[in-house]
Motif scaffolding. Structure first.
Motif, PDB file in Angstrom:
ATOM      1  N   PRO A 135       0.814  -1.224   0.000  1.00 47.73           N
ATOM      2  CA  PRO A 135       0.000   0.000   0.000  1.00 47.73           C
ATOM      3  C   PRO A 135       0.845   1.271   0.000  1.00 47.73           C
ATOM      4  CG  PRO A 135      -0.960  -1.611   1.480  1.00 47.73           C
ATOM      5  CD  PRO A 135       0.368  -2.165   1.048  1.00 47.73           C
ATOM      6  N   LEU A 136       1.901   1.327   0.803  1.00 45.19           N
ATOM      7  CA  LEU A 136       2.773   2.502   0.812  1.00 45.19           C
ATOM      8  C   LEU A 136       3.502   2.643  -0.519  1.00 45.19           C
ATOM      9  CD1 LEU A 136       4.054   4.901   2.284  1.00 45.19           C
ATOM     10  CD2 LEU A 136       5.821   3.325   3.123  1.00 45.19           C
ATOM     11  N   ALA A 137       3.980   1.516  -1.051  1.00 49.28           N
ATOM     12  CA  ALA A 137       4.655   1.560  -2.352  1.00 49.28           C
ATOM     13  C   ALA A 137       3.724   2.134  -3.420  1.00 49.28           C
ATOM     14  CB  ALA A 137       5.130   0.159  -2.743  1.00 49.28           C
ATOM     15  N   GLU A 138       2.482   1.676  -3.424  1.00 45.74           N
ATOM     16  CA  GLU A 138       1.521   2.172  -4.404  1.00 45.74           C
ATOM     17  C   GLU A 138       1.265   3.667  -4.206  1.00 45.74           C
ATOM     18  OE1 GLU A 138      -2.779   0.857  -6.297  1.00 45.74           O
ATOM     19  OE2 GLU A 138      -2.278   0.235  -4.256  1.00 45.74           O
ATOM     20  N   GLU A 139       1.120   4.078  -2.959  1.00 44.86           N
ATOM     21  CA  GLU A 139       0.861   5.497  -2.654  1.00 44.86           C
ATOM     22  C   GLU A 139       1.975   6.398  -3.175  1.00 44.86           C
ATOM     23  OE1 GLU A 139       0.859   8.337   1.318  1.00 44.86           O
ATOM     24  OE2 GLU A 139       0.312   6.228   1.533  1.00 44.86           O
ATOM     25  N   LEU A 140       3.231   5.929  -3.063  1.00 44.43           N
ATOM     26  CA  LEU A 140       4.379   6.743  -3.452  1.00 44.43           C
ATOM     27  C   LEU A 140       4.854   6.474  -4.880  1.00 44.43           C
ATOM     28  CD1 LEU A 140       6.473   6.659  -0.135  1.00 44.43           C
ATOM     29  CD2 LEU A 140       4.890   8.419  -0.937  1.00 44.43           C
ATOM     30  N   GLY A 141       4.170   5.581  -5.587  1.00 50.17           N
ATOM     31  CA  GLY A 141       4.542   5.291  -6.968  1.00 50.17           C
ATOM     32  C   GLY A 141       5.808   4.478  -7.110  1.00 50.17           C
ATOM     33  N   ILE A 142       6.064   3.601  -6.137  1.00 52.63           N
ATOM     34  CA  ILE A 142       7.266   2.759  -6.130  1.00 52.63           C
ATOM     35  C   ILE A 142       6.877   1.318  -6.445  1.00 52.63           C
ATOM     36  CG2 ILE A 142       9.227   1.942  -4.769  1.00 52.63           C
ATOM     37  CD1 ILE A 142       9.244   4.977  -5.277  1.00 52.63           C
ATOM     38  N   THR A 143       7.661   0.651  -7.269  1.00 52.22           N
ATOM     39  CA  THR A 143       7.472  -0.774  -7.544  1.00 52.22           C
ATOM     40  C   THR A 143       8.449  -1.583  -6.708  1.00 52.22           C
ATOM     41  OG1 THR A 143       6.736  -0.362  -9.816  1.00 52.22           O
ATOM     42  CG2 THR A 143       7.543  -2.570  -9.323  1.00 52.22           C
ATOM     43  N   LEU A 144       7.936  -2.547  -5.958  1.00 49.92           N
ATOM     44  CA  LEU A 144       8.791  -3.449  -5.178  1.00 49.92           C
ATOM     45  C   LEU A 144       9.283  -4.559  -6.088  1.00 49.92           C
ATOM     46  CD1 LEU A 144       6.779  -3.751  -1.827  1.00 49.92           C
ATOM     47  CD2 LEU A 144       8.505  -2.063  -2.501  1.00 49.92           C
ATOM     48  N   ILE A 145      10.591  -4.777  -6.096  1.00 54.40           N
ATOM     49  CA  ILE A 145      11.175  -5.756  -7.010  1.00 54.40           C
ATOM     50  C   ILE A 145      11.824  -6.885  -6.208  1.00 54.40           C
ATOM     51  CG2 ILE A 145      11.457  -4.288  -9.028  1.00 54.40           C
ATOM     52  CD1 ILE A 145      14.263  -3.557  -8.093  1.00 54.40           C
ATOM     53  N   LEU A 146      11.317  -8.083  -6.405  1.00 57.29           N
ATOM     54  CA  LEU A 146      11.831  -9.269  -5.720  1.00 57.29           C
ATOM     55  C   LEU A 146      12.965  -9.867  -6.541  1.00 57.29           C
ATOM     56  CD1 LEU A 146      11.455 -11.359  -3.369  1.00 57.29           C
ATOM     57  CD2 LEU A 146      10.001 -12.650  -4.952  1.00 57.29           C
ATOM     58  N   GLU A 147      14.142  -9.945  -5.943  1.00 58.05           N
ATOM     59  CA  GLU A 147      15.309 -10.479  -6.652  1.00 58.05           C
ATOM     60  C   GLU A 147      15.527 -11.949  -6.327  1.00 58.05           C
ATOM     61  OE1 GLU A 147      20.152  -9.762  -6.936  1.00 58.05           O
ATOM     62  OE2 GLU A 147      18.867  -8.177  -6.140  1.00 58.05           O
ATOM     63  N   ASN A 148      15.907 -12.714  -7.352  1.00 54.93           N
ATOM     64  CA  ASN A 148      16.375 -14.080  -7.111  1.00 54.93           C
ATOM     65  C   ASN A 148      17.786 -13.951  -6.539  1.00 54.93           C
ATOM     66  OD1 ASN A 148      16.956 -13.151  -9.931  1.00 54.93           O
ATOM     67  ND2 ASN A 148      18.154 -15.047 -10.031  1.00 54.93           N
ATOM     68  N   HIS A 149      17.820 -13.785  -5.227  1.00 49.15           N
ATOM     69  CA  HIS A 149      19.040 -13.361  -4.537  1.00 49.15           C
ATOM     70  C   HIS A 149      19.816 -14.564  -4.022  1.00 49.15           C
ATOM     71  CE1 HIS A 149      21.117 -10.748  -1.333  1.00 49.15           C
ATOM     72  NE2 HIS A 149      21.428 -10.231  -2.497  1.00 49.15           N
ATOM     73  N   TYR A 150      21.062 -14.284  -3.581  1.00 46.26           N
ATOM     74  CA  TYR A 150      21.888 -15.351  -3.014  1.00 46.26           C
ATOM     75  C   TYR A 150      21.976 -15.234  -1.494  1.00 46.26           C
ATOM     76  CZ  TYR A 150      26.044 -17.902  -1.578  1.00 46.26           C
ATOM     77  OH  TYR A 150      26.913 -18.705  -0.909  1.00 46.26           O
ATOM     78  N   LYS A 151      22.586 -14.154  -1.005  1.00 45.71           N
ATOM     79  CA  LYS A 151      22.752 -14.023   0.437  1.00 45.71           C
ATOM     80  C   LYS A 151      23.260 -12.629   0.757  1.00 45.71           C
ATOM     81  CE  LYS A 151      25.181 -16.053   4.393  1.00 45.71           C
ATOM     82  NZ  LYS A 151      26.324 -16.907   4.794  1.00 45.71           N
ATOM     83  N   ASP A 152      22.596 -11.950   1.671  1.00 43.03           N
ATOM     84  CA  ASP A 152      23.075 -10.654   2.124  1.00 43.03           C
ATOM     85  C   ASP A 152      24.357 -10.839   2.928  1.00 43.03           C
ATOM     86  OD1 ASP A 152      22.916  -8.469   4.569  1.00 43.03           O
ATOM     87  OD2 ASP A 152      22.267  -7.640   2.649  1.00 43.03           O
ATOM     88  N   ASP A 153      25.220  -9.833   2.888  1.00 45.41           N
ATOM     89  CA  ASP A 153      26.516  -9.909   3.578  1.00 45.41           C
ATOM     90  C   ASP A 153      26.376 -10.157   5.078  1.00 45.41           C
ATOM     91  OD1 ASP A 153      27.884  -9.497   1.235  1.00 45.41           O
ATOM     92  OD2 ASP A 153      28.153  -7.345   1.543  1.00 45.41           O
ATOM     93  N   PHE A 154      25.254  -9.744   5.666  1.00 41.97           N
ATOM     94  CA  PHE A 154      25.104  -9.825   7.113  1.00 41.97           C
ATOM     95  C   PHE A 154      24.212 -10.978   7.555  1.00 41.97           C
ATOM     96  CE2 PHE A 154      25.813  -5.360   5.941  1.00 41.97           C
ATOM     97  CZ  PHE A 154      27.007  -5.130   6.632  1.00 41.97           C
ATOM     98  N   TRP A 155      23.851 -11.849   6.630  1.00 37.80           N
ATOM     99  CA  TRP A 155      22.965 -12.956   6.965  1.00 37.80           C
ATOM    100  C   TRP A 155      23.744 -14.227   7.295  1.00 37.80           C
ATOM    101  CZ3 TRP A 155      18.380 -12.960   2.910  1.00 37.80           C
ATOM    102  CH2 TRP A 155      17.593 -11.810   3.123  1.00 37.80           C
ATOM    103  N   GLU A 156      23.173 -14.993   8.212  1.00 39.20           N
ATOM    104  CA  GLU A 156      23.769 -16.281   8.565  1.00 39.20           C
ATOM    105  C   GLU A 156      23.450 -17.337   7.515  1.00 39.20           C
ATOM    106  OE1 GLU A 156      23.646 -19.566  12.237  1.00 39.20           O
ATOM    107  OE2 GLU A 156      22.460 -17.710  12.348  1.00 39.20           O
ATOM    108  N   TYR A 157      22.233 -17.278   6.971  1.00 39.83           N
ATOM    109  CA  TYR A 157      21.772 -18.280   6.002  1.00 39.83           C
ATOM    110  C   TYR A 157      21.537 -17.642   4.631  1.00 39.83           C
ATOM    111  CZ  TYR A 157      20.777 -20.788  10.347  1.00 39.83           C
ATOM    112  OH  TYR A 157      20.886 -21.376  11.572  1.00 39.83           O
ATOM    113  N   PRO A 158      21.588 -18.442   3.577  1.00 36.92           N
ATOM    114  CA  PRO A 158      21.277 -17.916   2.239  1.00 36.92           C
ATOM    115  C   PRO A 158      19.807 -17.516   2.128  1.00 36.92           C
ATOM    116  CG  PRO A 158      22.439 -20.024   2.105  1.00 36.92           C
ATOM    117  CD  PRO A 158      22.013 -19.845   3.521  1.00 36.92           C
ATOM    118  N   GLU A 159      19.481 -16.928   0.996  1.00 36.22           N
ATOM    119  CA  GLU A 159      18.122 -16.495   0.681  1.00 36.22           C
ATOM    120  C   GLU A 159      17.145 -17.668   0.737  1.00 36.22           C
ATOM    121  OE1 GLU A 159      15.283 -13.684  -0.478  1.00 36.22           O
ATOM    122  OE2 GLU A 159      17.401 -13.325  -0.104  1.00 36.22           O
TER     123      GLU A 159
END
Length: 297
Positions: A135-159
């Motif tokens: 809802p906030l994304a729509e209000e501000l005209g932002i598209t949320l993009i889901l990435e086929n990601h691997y692992k954030d630098d600060f995460w213990e486990y992969p995506e």
């Protein structure tokens, strides 16, 4: 016609950890490239001061470039509801950051692949949290993009949604005009899977793309899949390389993107071996865009 952006892949330590590089220094390097924009990262140290958000936008736009997309890493698969609420609040803050920067796309992820989570539980949690942000994304005209990601630098486990089948199931769970896929072909190799197979499955949902390339330091793709598909830690057999000289088939990728009418942003994650390498990758992708979208030149 797709537009090109660059991401400071080679300078994340300097920009986000030790502060030995200022964001303005990166801007000065990036605007000299033949690109249309600069992908931003929520974790730049200087982004902690909200006054910098509009200042950096003004600085980038002063060079005739834009900030089209924001890279950030929400963790939506934690079993604790209070933790997830904090992650939703963070994501909403990043959506606002994207808006102030003048961007149109803000990344979302599923979260960490915690061992206690079943596939259905993880998909339920990630979908619920992403939908709470829409809802906030729509209000501000932002598209949320889901990435086929691997692992954030600060995460213990992969995506959690690293594997293709889970990623596709999560994408299918979210039907909204302000939601789409950020396709990263190289990350598919890290899952031990085929980047083109993933693209063909989600191409009609792709609204942005990360362009990078990987090459095998030793062995074969089959060795990689047997030993390191979906494993903790970066795959030791794979290394970043100049775009167009690695494992990705960019002709096949661009052919499919053109077929589905893609006209979004392609952000380049390269330059780990220097700005000369990044410049060559920009040149390679610029030529491919001209080749596959000649009617728009």
């Amino acid at each position: 016609m797709p537009k090109l952006a660059v991401f400071p892949k080679a300078f994340m330590q300097e920009l986000c950890k030790d502060g030995t590089m200022k964001v303005s220094e990166w801007i000065d390097l990036a605007v000299k490239l033949e690109v249309d924009g600069l992908e931003w990262y929520a974790g730049f140290l200087e982004m902690a001061d909200t006054k910098n958000w509009s200042a950096f936008r003004k600085e980038v736009e002063g060079h005739g470039k834009v900030i089209p997309m924001l890279c950030c890493s929400p963790d939506f698969t934690h079993p604790d509801a209070a933790f997830r609420e904090k992650e939703i609040a963070k994501q909403k803050g990043w959506i606002k950051m994207t808006h102030i920067l003048g961007g149109s796309y803000c990344r979302v992820l599923s979260g960490q692949r915690r061992p206690e989570l079943t596939e259905e539980e993880g998909i339920d949690l990630a979908a619920e949290c992403i939908k709470a942000c829409l809802p906030l994304a729509e209000e501000l005209g932002i598209t949320l993009i889901l990435e086929n990601h691997y692992k954030d630098d600060f995460w213990e486990y992969p995506e959690f949604a690293q594997q293709m089948d889970i990623f596709c199931k999560l994408v299918e769970r979210i039907e909204h005009p302000n939601f789409g896929v950020n396709y990263d072909p190289s990350n598919t190799f890290l899952a031990g899977e085929d980047p083109l197979e993933l693209l063909y499955r989600v191409s009609d949902r792709v609204v942005s793309m990360h362009a990078s390339d990987r090459y095998l330091k030793e062995g074969t793709i089959e060795d990689l899949r047997k030993e390191e598909g979906g494993a903790l830690g970066y795959a030791k057999r794979l290394s970043h390389g100049e775009i167009g000289k690695g494992l990705n088939d960019y002709d096949a990728i661009f052919k499919e993107l053109k077929r589905v009418g893609f006209d979004g942003w392609i952000s380049i994650e390269d330059g780990v071996d220097g700005m000369d390498q990044l410049e060559r990758s920009v040149s390679f992708l610029r030529k491919k865009i001209v080749e596959y979208w000649p009617d728009f030149i």
